[in-house]
Design a protein around this motif. Structure first.
Motif, PDB file in Angstrom:
ATOM      1  N   SER A 149     -33.067   2.846 -27.933  1.00 18.23           N
ATOM      2  CA  SER A 149     -32.144   1.715 -28.071  1.00 18.23           C
ATOM      3  C   SER A 149     -32.699   0.449 -27.434  1.00 18.23           C
ATOM      4  O   SER A 149     -32.391  -0.659 -27.877  1.00 18.23           O
ATOM      5  CB  SER A 149     -30.781   2.069 -27.475  1.00 18.23           C
ATOM      6  N   PHE A 188     -38.558   9.443 -35.373  1.00 25.99           N
ATOM      7  CA  PHE A 188     -38.990   8.112 -34.954  1.00 25.99           C
ATOM      8  C   PHE A 188     -39.651   7.363 -36.124  1.00 25.99           C
ATOM      9  O   PHE A 188     -39.631   6.137 -36.158  1.00 25.99           O
ATOM     10  CB  PHE A 188     -39.912   8.214 -33.734  1.00 25.99           C
ATOM     11  N   GLY A 195     -43.012   6.830 -22.861  1.00 27.01           N
ATOM     12  CA  GLY A 195     -43.293   7.758 -23.940  1.00 27.01           C
ATOM     13  C   GLY A 195     -42.458   8.991 -23.629  1.00 27.01           C
ATOM     14  O   GLY A 195     -41.374   8.899 -23.059  1.00 27.01           O
TER      15      GLY A 195
HETATM   16  C1  F6R Z   1     -39.356   6.010 -27.128  1.00 29.11           C
HETATM   17  C2  F6R Z   1     -39.846   6.522 -25.861  1.00 29.11           C
HETATM   18  C3  F6R Z   1     -38.956   6.743 -24.686  1.00 29.11           C
HETATM   19  C4  F6R Z   1     -37.834   5.708 -24.547  1.00 29.11           C
HETATM   20  C5  F6R Z   1     -36.950   6.027 -23.358  1.00 29.11           C
HETATM   21  C6  F6R Z   1     -35.784   5.068 -23.244  1.00 29.11           C
HETATM   22  O1  F6R Z   1     -40.402   5.880 -28.078  1.00 29.11           O
HETATM   23  O2  F6R Z   1     -41.003   6.785 -25.765  1.00 29.11           O
HETATM   24  O3  F6R Z   1     -39.720   6.753 -23.514  1.00 29.11           O
HETATM   25  O4  F6R Z   1     -38.405   4.433 -24.404  1.00 29.11           O
HETATM   26  O5  F6R Z   1     -36.454   7.331 -23.462  1.00 29.11           O
HETATM   27  O6  F6R Z   1     -34.939   5.223 -24.338  1.00 29.11           O
HETATM   28  P1  F6R Z   1     -33.760   4.203 -24.611  1.00 29.11           P
HETATM   29  O7  F6R Z   1     -34.385   2.896 -24.905  1.00 29.11           O
HETATM   30  O8  F6R Z   1     -33.055   4.764 -25.823  1.00 29.11           O
HETATM   31  O9  F6R Z   1     -32.924   4.176 -23.385  1.00 29.11           O
END
Ligand code: F6R
Length: 264
Positions: free
Chosen positions: A38, A80, A141
């Motif tokens: 997000s 993804f 990641g």
């Molecule tokens: C996504 C990824 C994860 C997200 C992390 C935060 O490609 O690698 O590390 O960046 O889990 O996720 P959100 O932004 O949904 O809180």
């Protein structure tokens, strides 16, 4: 390290877009490292708006995504691949053949596939600008706590916390993948520049540990302290647990006089 504290998510997204757009304009053949989740959605919206307005061209750019769930095909709505297509690629002009996202449909010979992903990054000239979010457990990641700080692209088992944070996207927990292919921390550290975005109080503890805590494999993002060009762009809520906020503001003020390279 630069720590940029913005009022809210909208400002974080705008600032990040300003940096990414500037980097694309400065080097049209840029290699971008991209994240899902997000957090970067607002950034992607801003970049799409700039592209539509005719002021941002991705026709010479290349991209590598950080990760993909194991077991999901590109057409799965929670993959993804699907996310990136819906939220970004279908609305900008990064050439299809230069978009790279780990293949979640692999079933064996993971090592050679992951070695190939690393090789593709190298052949493209390395990642110029890597965009990251951060998990509540400090992952970047899908480098879950205890990931080697030297890790490369590989198959990784997801932590309980990550499964809990993401299972609501799936009809039931049993449908939520338990593993992913992810770039490693070593892969991320090889990028020339890193931009980590965070928003909201739920990220405050992880952000504070990443920026002010010791470097430890228990908080993967803390490894970014080893990188010479990393910028955290976070909102007030995500900055809540930082103890040196005045100093970070002072450093930013000084970047108006001195180049960031001298100050970070
Ligand atoms: C996504 C990824 C994860 C997200 C992390 C935060 O490609 O690698 O590390 O960046 O889990 O996720 P959100 O932004 O949904 O809180």
């Amino acid at each position: 390290m630069l720590v940029v504290i913005k009022k809210d998510y909208e400002e974080v997204s705008r600032e990040a877009a300003h940096i990414v757009a500037g980097a694309v304009r400065a080097k049209p053949t840029i290699v971008l490292g991209l994240a899902t989740g997000s957090t970067p959605l607002g950034l992607y919206q801003e970049l799409i708006a700039l592209h539509r307005a005719g002021s941002l061209d991705f026709s010479l750019a290349t991209s590598f995504n950080l990760d993909e769930y194991l077991g999901l095909s590109p057409s799965h709505p929670q993959s993804f691949h699907y996310f990136m297509d819906q939220q970004f690629f279908s609305q900008v002009n990064v050439p299809r053949e230069r978009i790279h996202i780990p293949d979640g449909t692999l079933s064996g010979d993971y090592d050679s596939y992951c070695g190939g992903y690393e090789q593709s990054i190298k052949s493209a000239g390395g990642i110029d600008l890597q965009v990251l979010g951060i998990g509540r457990n400090g992952h970047v990641g899908f480098n879950e706590p205890t990931s080697s700080l030297a890790s490369r692209t590989r198959l990784k088992a997801l932590s309980r916390e990550t499964i809990e944070d993401n299972r609501h996207f799936f009809a039931s927990e049993s449908e939520m993948p338990k593993c992913a292919i992810t770039m490693g921390i070593g892969t991320i550290l090889d990028s020339r520049r890193v931009l980590l975005l965070a928003s909201g109080r739920s990220k405050a503890a992880a952000v504070a540990k990443a920026i002010e805590g010791p470097i430890t494999s228990s908080v993967s993002a803390s490894a970014l302290q080893l990188h010479v060009d990393v910028t955290f762009i976070i909102d007030e809520e995500a900055a809540y647990s930082l103890t040196q906020r005045d100093y970070y503001r002072h450093v930013l003020e000084m970047t108006k006089i001195f180049t960031p390279e001298r100050l970070t």
